[in-house]
Design a protein around this motif. Structure first.
Motif, PDB file in Angstrom:
ATOM      1  N   TYR A 143       0.887  -4.993   9.564  1.00  0.00           N
ATOM      2  CA  TYR A 143       0.543  -6.224   8.806  1.00  0.00           C
ATOM      3  C   TYR A 143       0.760  -7.271   9.726  1.00  0.00           C
ATOM      4  O   TYR A 143       0.128  -8.551   9.760  1.00  0.00           O
ATOM      5  CB  TYR A 143       1.105  -6.387   7.466  1.00  0.00           C
ATOM      6  CG  TYR A 143       0.839  -5.564   6.419  1.00  0.00           C
ATOM      7  CD1 TYR A 143      -0.679  -5.782   5.769  1.00  0.00           C
ATOM      8  CD2 TYR A 143       1.276  -4.446   6.059  1.00  0.00           C
ATOM      9  CE1 TYR A 143      -1.084  -5.007   4.896  1.00  0.00           C
ATOM     10  CE2 TYR A 143       0.619  -3.515   5.037  1.00  0.00           C
ATOM     11  CZ  TYR A 143      -0.521  -3.741   4.460  1.00  0.00           C
ATOM     12  OH  TYR A 143      -1.000  -3.048   3.606  1.00  0.00           O
ATOM     13  N   SER A 144       1.541  -7.155  10.748  1.00  0.00           N
ATOM     14  CA  SER A 144       1.666  -8.463  11.639  1.00  0.00           C
ATOM     15  C   SER A 144       0.459  -8.624  12.749  1.00  0.00           C
ATOM     16  O   SER A 144       0.326  -9.552  13.128  1.00  0.00           O
ATOM     17  CB  SER A 144       2.875  -7.826  12.649  1.00  0.00           C
ATOM     18  OG  SER A 144       2.739  -6.763  13.496  1.00  0.00           O
ATOM     19  N   LYS A 197       6.301  -7.801  16.010  1.00  0.00           N
ATOM     20  CA  LYS A 197       5.799  -6.532  15.658  1.00  0.00           C
ATOM     21  C   LYS A 197       6.175  -5.455  16.499  1.00  0.00           C
ATOM     22  O   LYS A 197       6.298  -4.014  16.030  1.00  0.00           O
ATOM     23  CB  LYS A 197       4.437  -6.688  15.505  1.00  0.00           C
ATOM     24  CG  LYS A 197       3.396  -6.961  16.769  1.00  0.00           C
ATOM     25  CD  LYS A 197       2.085  -7.069  16.677  1.00  0.00           C
ATOM     26  CE  LYS A 197       1.267  -7.270  17.924  1.00  0.00           C
ATOM     27  NZ  LYS A 197       1.490  -8.838  18.349  1.00  0.00           N
ATOM     28  N   HIS A 198       6.495  -5.691  17.940  1.00  0.00           N
ATOM     29  CA  HIS A 198       6.429  -4.230  18.622  1.00  0.00           C
ATOM     30  C   HIS A 198       7.763  -4.461  19.431  1.00  0.00           C
ATOM     31  O   HIS A 198       7.958  -4.162  20.686  1.00  0.00           O
ATOM     32  CB  HIS A 198       5.322  -4.194  19.724  1.00  0.00           C
ATOM     33  CG  HIS A 198       4.810  -5.357  20.274  1.00  0.00           C
ATOM     34  ND1 HIS A 198       5.656  -6.391  20.773  1.00  0.00           N
ATOM     35  CD2 HIS A 198       3.535  -5.755  20.207  1.00  0.00           C
ATOM     36  CE1 HIS A 198       4.688  -7.278  21.077  1.00  0.00           C
ATOM     37  NE2 HIS A 198       3.556  -7.063  20.776  1.00  0.00           N
ATOM     38  N   ASP A 199       8.990  -4.844  18.889  1.00  0.00           N
ATOM     39  CA  ASP A 199      10.220  -4.874  19.117  1.00  0.00           C
ATOM     40  C   ASP A 199      10.921  -3.547  19.350  1.00  0.00           C
ATOM     41  O   ASP A 199      11.428  -3.299  20.405  1.00  0.00           O
ATOM     42  CB  ASP A 199      11.124  -5.837  18.227  1.00  0.00           C
ATOM     43  CG  ASP A 199      12.122  -6.564  19.046  1.00  0.00           C
ATOM     44  OD1 ASP A 199      12.847  -7.316  18.361  1.00  0.00           O
ATOM     45  OD2 ASP A 199      12.243  -6.371  20.062  1.00  0.00           O
ATOM     46  N   ILE A 200      10.748  -2.781  18.428  1.00  0.00           N
ATOM     47  CA  ILE A 200      11.639  -1.545  18.357  1.00  0.00           C
ATOM     48  C   ILE A 200      10.344  -0.353  17.908  1.00  0.00           C
ATOM     49  O   ILE A 200       9.725  -0.446  16.787  1.00  0.00           O
ATOM     50  CB  ILE A 200      12.589  -1.707  17.352  1.00  0.00           C
ATOM     51  CG1 ILE A 200      13.848  -2.505  18.235  1.00  0.00           C
ATOM     52  CG2 ILE A 200      13.351  -0.378  17.093  1.00  0.00           C
ATOM     53  CD1 ILE A 200      14.979  -2.467  17.233  1.00  0.00           C
ATOM     54  N   PHE A 201      10.710   0.736  18.668  1.00  0.00           N
ATOM     55  CA  PHE A 201      10.068   2.107  18.253  1.00  0.00           C
ATOM     56  C   PHE A 201      11.272   3.094  18.274  1.00  0.00           C
ATOM     57  O   PHE A 201      12.008   3.013  19.284  1.00  0.00           O
ATOM     58  CB  PHE A 201       8.734   2.652  18.903  1.00  0.00           C
ATOM     59  CG  PHE A 201       7.664   1.562  18.879  1.00  0.00           C
ATOM     60  CD1 PHE A 201       6.993   1.598  17.682  1.00  0.00           C
ATOM     61  CD2 PHE A 201       7.379   0.682  20.017  1.00  0.00           C
ATOM     62  CE1 PHE A 201       5.888   0.798  17.568  1.00  0.00           C
ATOM     63  CE2 PHE A 201       6.264  -0.171  19.729  1.00  0.00           C
ATOM     64  CZ  PHE A 201       5.522  -0.223  18.748  1.00  0.00           C
ATOM     65  N   ASP A 204       1.681 -17.478   7.230  1.00  0.00           N
ATOM     66  CA  ASP A 204       2.466 -16.429   6.746  1.00  0.00           C
ATOM     67  C   ASP A 204       1.966 -15.247   6.237  1.00  0.00           C
ATOM     68  O   ASP A 204       0.774 -15.587   5.505  1.00  0.00           O
ATOM     69  CB  ASP A 204       3.701 -16.999   5.829  1.00  0.00           C
ATOM     70  CG  ASP A 204       4.607 -18.035   6.572  1.00  0.00           C
ATOM     71  OD1 ASP A 204       4.474 -18.180   7.838  1.00  0.00           O
ATOM     72  OD2 ASP A 204       5.300 -18.729   5.831  1.00  0.00           O
ATOM     73  N   ILE A 205       2.542 -14.263   5.881  1.00  0.00           N
ATOM     74  CA  ILE A 205       1.983 -13.201   5.201  1.00  0.00           C
ATOM     75  C   ILE A 205       3.166 -12.322   4.376  1.00  0.00           C
ATOM     76  O   ILE A 205       4.171 -12.250   4.788  1.00  0.00           O
ATOM     77  CB  ILE A 205       1.378 -11.948   6.073  1.00  0.00           C
ATOM     78  CG1 ILE A 205       0.644 -11.128   5.101  1.00  0.00           C
ATOM     79  CG2 ILE A 205       2.512 -11.366   6.856  1.00  0.00           C
ATOM     80  CD1 ILE A 205      -0.404  -9.921   5.988  1.00  0.00           C
TER      81      ILE A 205
END
Length: 333
Positions: A180-181, A52-56, A159-160
């Motif tokens: 959503y992650s 979820k927080h790989d890239i901004f 999973d979602i």
């Protein structure tokens, strides 16, 4: 329909953006034809939920991701805190008004507490396919971009699946993946499972024509972003009975801090300590407080406060954006 399987967010974002710009078709986005989009058409992809927080891609986008996640899972619909982090909300909701169709209200109230329903459903029948968050508004003209999301257990993983009538790549898609992650990770921990895959389907994946130059800049940003570090992140865990109230109180703190004309760092730190937030929410709030300090106090006070925080991907990005000049087209405010 296009279908992809990605190993990282960087691969996902750079591939999808390239395909939109290369293969997308220009279409009117509204029936009146007032706005043109570049549409990739029906698109599905999957990726690991823990990415979820790989890239901004800009400071304002990262801060908005954090605030939007807190806001949605609080179930609130007052607009004040959102207006501090995205100018659009000042226009669409007036001076600190209320959102008629707020996502949190749809999750917790319109169809009952759907978070609780999904948990109980999966707890009682672990492999059922009925654990769905219905995200439609109460009227046809309140149809949001997100139609529903569904939790599905597969072996020891949860999973979602997120289904969209349309998804704006630049303005919302990346924020939604982060949003959503978070609930995937929280729900998986409640059930004693591991976060599995995010499966994303949009009948229209697009960028608006007016954002085409920003998309090209974003492409360059992804290609040049080879500086990511690995951090041991705080677990996204929160007591099941406290999820809404915890995020609700976090919004109250953010409103207090943003309203203050004179920021006293020690006072804000004490307020945060007394709020007794879960570790991962506390880390988010510390980063958001750092930005308020950066805007209102001296650069030395800001850097001293930021240096005092524990290492995290969010702190890394704050330092990265301090030293790396992001094109203003990538600032989402």
């Amino acid at each position: 329909m296009r279908a992809y399987c990605f190993k990282s967010l960087k691969e996902a974002y750079s591939t999808l953006l390239n395909d939109i710009l290369t293969d997308g078709i220009e279409d009117p986005i509204e029936s009146e034809g007032k706005c043109t989009c570049i549409d990739l058409g029906p698109t599905a992809f999957e990726m690991e939920g823990h990415l979820k927080h790989d890239i901004f891609f800009s400071r304002s986008q990262m801060l908005y991701c954090l605030v939007d996640a807190i806001y949605v899972w609080s179930g609130r619909n007052d607009s004040e805190v959102m207006s501090y982090y995205k100018d659009f909300f000042k226009v669409c909701c007036g001076e600190y008004g209320f959102f008629e169709n707020a996502l949190g209200k749809r999750i917790y109230e319109l169809h009952g507490n759907q978070i609780d329903f999904c948990y109980r459903s999966l707890k009682m029948y672990p492999y059922n396919a009925k654990s769905i968050l219905f995200l439609m508004g109460s009227e046809w003209d309140l149809t949001d971009c997100t139609i529903y999301c569904q939790f599905m257990r597969r072996n020891d993983y949860l999973d979602i699946t997120i289904n969209y009538r349309a998804s704006d790549f630049i303005q919302y898609m990346q924020n939604d993946i982060f949003l959503y992650s978070i609930i995937l990770e929280i729900m998986a921990k409640w059930l004693g499972l591991k976060p599995g895959k995010i499966i994303y389907f949009a009948n229209r994946l697009y960028i608006t024509k007016s954002y085409e130059s920003a998309a090209i800049k974003m492409q360059e940003h992804y290609q040049n972003l080879n500086v990511l570090k690995q951090y041991e992140e705080r677990e996204s865990y929160i007591d099941r009975g406290a999820i809404r109230t915890t995020f609700f109180r976090a919004i109250d703190l953010l409103i207090q801090w943003n309203r203050k004309k004179n920021i006293h760092i020690e006072h804000c730190k004490r307020e945060l300590h007394e709020a007794n937030q879960p570790d991962f929410v506390r880390v988010w709030l510390e980063i958001l407080l750092a930005e308020i300090i950066r805007k209102n106090l001296s650069i030395n006070e800001y850097k001293e406060f930021l240096d005092s925080l524990e290492d995290s991907i969010y702190k890394f990005y704050m330092e990265f954006f301090d030293s790396y000049q992001v094109d203003e087209k990538l600032e989402v405010i």
